[in-house]
Write a protein that holds these residues in place. Structure first.
Motif, short mmCIF file in Angstrom:
data_model
loop_
_atom_site.label_atom_id
_atom_site.label_comp_id
_atom_site.label_asym_id
_atom_site.label_seq_id
_atom_site.Cartn_x
_atom_site.Cartn_y
_atom_site.Cartn_z
N HIS A 70 0.84 -1.21 0.00
CA HIS A 70 0.00 0.00 0.00
C HIS A 70 0.87 1.25 0.00
N GLY A 74 1.15 0.99 -5.29
CA GLY A 74 0.52 0.23 -6.37
C GLY A 74 -0.55 -0.73 -5.92
N ALA A 75 -0.85 -0.78 -4.64
CA ALA A 75 -1.79 -1.78 -4.13
C ALA A 75 -3.23 -1.37 -4.41
N THR A 76 -3.99 -2.34 -4.87
CA THR A 76 -5.43 -2.18 -5.06
C THR A 76 -6.11 -3.39 -4.44
N CYS A 77 -7.41 -3.32 -4.30
CA CYS A 77 -8.13 -4.49 -3.81
C CYS A 77 -7.88 -5.69 -4.71
N GLU A 78 -7.87 -5.44 -6.00
CA GLU A 78 -7.66 -6.53 -6.95
C GLU A 78 -6.26 -7.13 -6.82
N SER A 79 -5.25 -6.29 -6.65
CA SER A 79 -3.88 -6.81 -6.56
C SER A 79 -3.59 -7.48 -5.23
N GLU A 80 -4.37 -7.17 -4.22
CA GLU A 80 -4.12 -7.72 -2.88
C GLU A 80 -5.13 -8.79 -2.46
N ARG A 81 -6.14 -9.02 -3.27
CA ARG A 81 -7.19 -9.99 -2.94
C ARG A 81 -6.62 -11.38 -2.66
#
Length: 122
Positions: A70, A74-81
């Protein structure tokens, strides 16, 4: 904010704030000339976030990795799911193991009732 203020705002102990700082949940706080740590306003929110992620089943190391992603931007919900999906898999594995142990315990109770106790060896 001083460490006690952060702890109160986050609902944790001062020791927890220190521990989270050592483990990388919080960035190292600059110190005042007096030696007291000076935390930013976001420290309490970051601790609350870490606690909520741990409550979901993420390990502290996973939380730290997620926060670093985060912070890098570059962190998103999609990338961290995938992290949450891994938690669900771990929970499913643990539930399966607990169900297996429960079946064995129920069988042991039934064996005891039938006069074939596993608790006492003759």
């Amino acid at each position: 904010m001083k460490i006690g203020q952060v702890a109160r705002a986050a609902g944790v102990s001062v020791d927890t704030v220190r521990f989270y700082e050592r483990r990388g949940v919080l960035p190292a706080a600059p110190r005042r000339p007096s030696g007291y740590r000076e935390f930013g306003e976001s420290a309490a929110e970051r601790i609350r976030m870490a606690k909520s992620l741990q409550a979901l089943g993420l390990t502290l190391d996973e939380v730290v990795d997620m926060l670093r992603a985060h912070d890098a931007g570059g962190a998103t919900c999609e990338s961290e799911r995938w992290r949450l999906e891994a938690v669900v898999t771990r929970l499913d594995d643990r539930i399966a193991e607990l169900e297996r142990v429960r079946r064995e315990a129920v069988q042991a109770v039934e064996d005891c009732r039938a006069g074939c106790c596993r608790l006492l060896s003759e």
